[in-house]
Design an enzyme around this catalytic site. Structure first.
Site, PDB file in Angstrom:
ATOM      1  N   HIS A 161       0.873  -1.173   0.000  1.00  0.00           N
ATOM      2  CA  HIS A 161       0.000   0.000   0.000  1.00  0.00           C
ATOM      3  C   HIS A 161       0.915   1.230   0.000  1.00  0.00           C
ATOM      4  O   HIS A 161       2.022   1.167   0.534  1.00  0.00           O
ATOM      5  CB  HIS A 161      -0.824  -0.060   1.288  1.00  0.00           C
ATOM      6  CG  HIS A 161      -1.889   0.987   1.423  1.00  0.00           C
ATOM      7  ND1 HIS A 161      -1.616   2.259   1.852  1.00  0.00           N
ATOM      8  CD2 HIS A 161      -3.224   0.925   1.212  1.00  0.00           C
ATOM      9  CE1 HIS A 161      -2.758   2.947   1.898  1.00  0.00           C
ATOM     10  NE2 HIS A 161      -3.748   2.156   1.514  1.00  0.00           N
ATOM     11  N   ASP A 163       2.935  -4.779   8.018  1.00  0.00           N
ATOM     12  CA  ASP A 163       1.742  -3.956   7.841  1.00  0.00           C
ATOM     13  C   ASP A 163       0.534  -4.896   7.955  1.00  0.00           C
ATOM     14  O   ASP A 163       0.224  -5.646   7.036  1.00  0.00           O
ATOM     15  CB  ASP A 163       1.793  -3.272   6.475  1.00  0.00           C
ATOM     16  CG  ASP A 163       0.488  -2.561   6.127  1.00  0.00           C
ATOM     17  OD1 ASP A 163      -0.488  -2.661   6.906  1.00  0.00           O
ATOM     18  OD2 ASP A 163       0.444  -1.909   5.069  1.00  0.00           O
ATOM     19  N   GLN A 221      -4.712  -5.060   6.801  1.00  0.00           N
ATOM     20  CA  GLN A 221      -5.743  -5.939   6.240  1.00  0.00           C
ATOM     21  C   GLN A 221      -5.844  -7.268   6.975  1.00  0.00           C
ATOM     22  O   GLN A 221      -6.915  -7.864   7.055  1.00  0.00           O
ATOM     23  CB  GLN A 221      -5.451  -6.222   4.754  1.00  0.00           C
ATOM     24  CG  GLN A 221      -5.629  -5.031   3.848  1.00  0.00           C
ATOM     25  CD  GLN A 221      -7.047  -4.508   3.824  1.00  0.00           C
ATOM     26  OE1 GLN A 221      -8.015  -5.234   4.059  1.00  0.00           O
ATOM     27  NE2 GLN A 221      -7.188  -3.226   3.548  1.00  0.00           N
ATOM     28  N   LYS A 242     -10.474  -0.649  10.385  1.00  0.00           N
ATOM     29  CA  LYS A 242     -10.626  -1.855   9.578  1.00  0.00           C
ATOM     30  C   LYS A 242     -10.898  -3.073  10.469  1.00  0.00           C
ATOM     31  O   LYS A 242     -11.082  -4.189   9.998  1.00  0.00           O
ATOM     32  CB  LYS A 242      -9.361  -2.100   8.745  1.00  0.00           C
ATOM     33  CG  LYS A 242      -9.129  -1.013   7.705  1.00  0.00           C
ATOM     34  CD  LYS A 242      -8.024  -1.393   6.761  1.00  0.00           C
ATOM     35  CE  LYS A 242      -7.373  -0.186   6.136  1.00  0.00           C
ATOM     36  NZ  LYS A 242      -7.973   0.198   4.852  1.00  0.00           N
ATOM     37  N   CYS A 291      -4.816   2.593  -3.596  1.00  0.00           N
ATOM     38  CA  CYS A 291      -3.574   3.102  -3.015  1.00  0.00           C
ATOM     39  C   CYS A 291      -2.418   2.139  -3.254  1.00  0.00           C
ATOM     40  O   CYS A 291      -1.561   1.962  -2.394  1.00  0.00           O
ATOM     41  CB  CYS A 291      -3.711   3.381  -1.523  1.00  0.00           C
ATOM     42  SG  CYS A 291      -4.857   4.696  -1.159  1.00  0.00           S
TER      43      CYS A 291
END
Ligand SMILES: Cc1ncc(COP(=O)(O)O)c(C=O)c1O
Lengths: 150, 407
Positions: free
Chosen positions: B124, B201, B204, B227, B365
Site C-alpha cells: 500500500h 503492515d 488488512q 478496519k 492506493c
C-alpha cells in the site's frame, strides 16, 4: 436492471465508448497535452492540429471509463473547426453544465454534449467527464506539460 | 456453509439495514473500512455521555475514569495480538501514522546512506512513501521484492535481495489490492538470521485472522482500528520493548515527558514517550469494544467463515465470461479484485452502486500493483464476517447484467 442509470449512461455514451471517434495520434501535432485523473488513474493524451486560430483536427489516445471516453470522443468531434476562443467558451459551458448551478445551464446550446449532463447527479463521476475538457483547456493555453484533475 | 451465526451478527450492525437508492445495502468495501457493531457505537456514546475527560492528567474522578477505560483498551490490544507487555502497544491514528513513526524514529536513528530498506511489490502507498521519504533524508536505498502474476512474492528473489546491506524489512501481511497473504513468519525468520528487523503492515490481516506477534516474532506490527470494526482515528503500533526503548520520540509535546525545563526535557517511558498530545480517547475506548466483540465471535471462526465466502465468490466469478481475477495467490484473504473486458472499473462501481452494492473501483492506493498488471484500476469486492452467500450471488448477477448492458 439499471433503469435509474439511464440519465447517466445514455445510448450515445455506450456508442462512443464502443467506437471512440478520433482515437488516433496526430503526428506532427501543434499541441499535445496529457491529462491525468489521479483519483482513478485514467490517462489521456489530446492532440490538436491548428491553422492559425482554428482547430482543424483533434484526436486522443488513452483509456478510461465509459464516461471519460465518451466525453473526450464527443469533444474531439465538436471542437473541430472551432477557434481557440470558441473552444474556450465551450469548456466554460461544459464546466457549468456538469458542476454549476442548475439555472445557468442551457442544454439546448450544448447540443450533443448534453448527454453528459447526467453526471451532475453523480459527484464521484464528474471528474471522469471533465478530464477531457481540462486537458483541452491546458492545450488551449498551450501548457505543453500535463494536467491533473486534482 | 458452516453454522456460522451470520444473521445474528448482521443484526448487530445497524448500518446493514440501510437502503441505498431504495435497495438494501450490500456492503462489499470492507478492505477500505469496516462497519461497526452496535456495541462499538454504544461505547462511543457511553464515553461521551458518562466517562469523558482528558486522560493521564487529572486528579478528578472523571479523568481517572476515562484514563482507566482508555488504558484498559491497551491491555485488550495486548492480549488480542499476544504482545508480551502493554508497554509495547503504542496508540497512533492508524497504520499510516504507525509506519511514519517507525520510519522517522527508528529509521533516522538506525539507517544510513547506502543501507537498504526492503519492501514488496504489493505494498500500500503507506508502506512505500514513508520509506522513500526516509531514503531521501538518509541516502538509503529502497529495494522491492518482485511478485508473480498470481500475486505471490517470489521467495527466491526475496532471499537474494536480503543481504548484509538490508537494514529493515517492511512487508504487508495481507495485500489490500490482491488479497495475498504473505508467508511473513518465514520471511521474519530469514530476516532475523541476518539481524534485520521486520515491520509487518497488518492493516488488512488483523480483521481476518488471529495474529500472535510473539509467535511471528516480528519487531513491529501495525494496524488501524477502523478496519477492525472499530472507529477511525485510532490505530496501533506494536513494537518490541527493547527497540521502542532505544528509539527517540516521534512527536514532542504534552504527555510524552517526565519533566520539562527550557534547557532540556526528560522523556516519559513507554508507551507515553510516543503518545504526545491528547489522544482519540473515545475512539480508543471503542476500539476495546470492537476487540471484545471479535473475541466473543472468535478470530478463527471468522477466518473459517470468510474462507468459505471467498471460495464461493471465486468459484462464481470464474464462471463469468470476460472477468479476470487480479490476484490468485494460493494463500488469500477475503478479497476479490477483478477486471472486466472492455468495461472500466469505474463504470462497474457506478452500475453496482445503482443496485445498492458498494464495491471499490480504483487503484486501492497501490499504483505500482496496477502498473504491474497493466491496468489503471480494478474493481474490488472485499468481504467481512457479516457478508453472506446471497450477497455474493447478488453481486455476480449484477456483474452479469452490466456486462449485457455494455454489450
Ligand atoms: C495494506 C494496507 N496498509 C495500510 C493502509 C493504510 O491504513 P490507514 O489509512 O488506516 O492508515 C491500508 C488501508 O487502506 C491498507 O490496506
Amino acid at each position: 436492471m439499471f433503469e435509474e442509470l439511464r440519465d447517466l449512461y445514455q445510448e450515445v455514451i455506450f456508442d462512443h465508448n464502443r467506437n471512440p471517434r478520433n482515437f488516433r495520434i496526430i503526428d506532427p501535432s501543434d499541441r499535445k497535452v496529457d491529462g491525468f485523473n489521479p483519483l482513478c488513474g485514467d490517462r489521456l493524451t489530446l492532440f490538436l492540429k491548428m491553422d492559425g486560430d482554428v482547430i482543424v483536427d483533434a484526436s486522443f489516445q488513452g483509456s478510461g471509463c465509459a464516461i471519460s471516453t465518451a466525453s473526450v470522443s464527443l469533444m474531439t468531434e465538436i471542437i473541430k473547426g472551432k477557434t481557440l476562443t470558441e473552444a474556450e467558451t465551450l469548456f466554460k459551458q461544459f464546466h457549468e453544465m456538469t458542476t454549476g448551478k442548475e439555472e445557468h445551464i442551457d442544454l439546448e446550446a450544448m447540443g450533443k454534449l448534453a448527454v453528459l449532463a447526467g453526471v451532475r447527479e453523480y459527484p464521484a463521476r464528474v471528474k471522469c467527464a471533465t478530464l477531457a475538457w481540462h486537458t483541452l483547456d491546458a492545450a488551449l493555453k498551450n501548457a505543453a506539460a500535463s494536467v491533473s484533475t486534482e | 456453509m458452516t453454522n456460522f451465526p451470520v444473521e445474528k451478527i448482521r443484526a448487530d450492525f445497524p448500518i446493514l439495514a440501510e437502503t441505498i437508492r431504495n435497495k438494501p445495502l450490500v456492503y462489499l468495501d470492507n478492505a477500505a473500512t469496516c462497519q461497526k457493531p452496535q456495541s462499538v457505537i454504544d461505547s462511543l456514546v457511553h464515553v461521551y455521555a458518562h466517562e469523558y475527560a482528558n486522560v493521564h492528567r487529572g486528579v478528578h474522578t472523571l479523568s481517572v475514569r476515562a484514563t482507566d477505560k482508555y488504558e484498559s483498551t491497551r491491555e485488550k490490544v495486548r492480549s488480542f495480538i499476544n504482545a508480551a507487555s502493554d508497554k509495547e502497544i503504542i496508540f497512533v491514528r492508524g497504520t499510516t501514522e504507525a509506519i511514519n513513526l517507525v520510519a522517522q524514529s527508528y529509521g533516522r536513528t538506525n539507517i544510513q546512506a547506502g543501507d537498504e530498506i526492503l519492501i514488496s511489490a504489493m505494498e500500500h502507498h503507506s508502506n512505500i512513501v514513508p520509506w522513500q521519504m526516509l531514503c531521501e533524508q538518509t541516502g538509503a536505498v529502497l529495494k522491492v521484492i518482485p511478485m508473480t502474476t498470481q500475486g505471490e512474492l517470489i521467495y527466491e528473489e526475496f532471499e537474494r535481495l536480503l543481504t548484509p546491506k538490508t537494514k529493515l524489512l517492511a512487508v504487508v501481511h495481507m495485500s489490500n489490492a490482491l488479497g495475498t497473504i504473505n508467508p511473513v513468519k518465514r520471511m521474519i525468520d530469514a530476516a532475523h538470521a541476518l539481524d534485520v528487523p521486520v515491520l509487518i503492515d497488518g492493516a488488512q490481516a488483523i480483521p481476518h485472522m488471529s495474529v500472535d506477534v510473539q509467535a511471528l516474532d516480528c519487531d513491529f506490527y501495525v494496524f488501524s482500528g477502523h478496519k477492525l470494526y472499530g472507529p477511525a482515528g485510532i490505530g496501533v503500533l506494536y513494537g518490541k520493548q527493547a527497540l521502542l526503548e532505544a528509539m527517540p520520540p516521534y512527536h514532542g509535546g504534552g504527555d510524552m515527558i517526565k519533566r520539562v525545563t527550557f534547557e532540556k526535557s526528560e522523556y516519559a517511558g513507554l508507551p507515553n514517550k510516543f503518545e504526545a498530545g491528547t489522544p482519540s480517547i473515545a475512539d480508543g475506548i471503542a476500539l476495546g469494544a470492537a476487540i471484545d466483540y471479535l473475541t466473543a465471535v472468535g478470530m478463527d471462526t471468522i477466518a473459517a467463515y470468510e474462507a468459505e465466502l471467498l471460495a464461493y465468490a471465486t468459484e462464481q466469478a470464474k464462471q463469468i465470461k470476460g472477468l479476470k481475477l487480479i490476484g490468485e495467490a494460493a494463500e488469500k484473504g477475503a478479497i476479490l479484485s477483478f477486471v472486466l473486458d472492455h468495461i472500466h472499473p469505474h463504470d462497474i462501481g457506478t452500475m453496482l452502486d445503482s443496485l445498492g452494492i458498494a464495491i471499490r473501483a480504483g487503484h486501492h492506493c497501490a499504483m505500482p500493483v496496477m502498473d504491474f498488471y497493466g491496468v489503471p484500476a480494478t474493481a474490488r469486492a472485499s468481504f467481512a464476517m457479516y457478508n453472506t452467500k446471497q450477497e455474493i450471488d447478488f453481486l455476480m448477477q449484477g456483474i452479469q447484467s452490466l456486462i449485457e448492458v455494455f454489450g
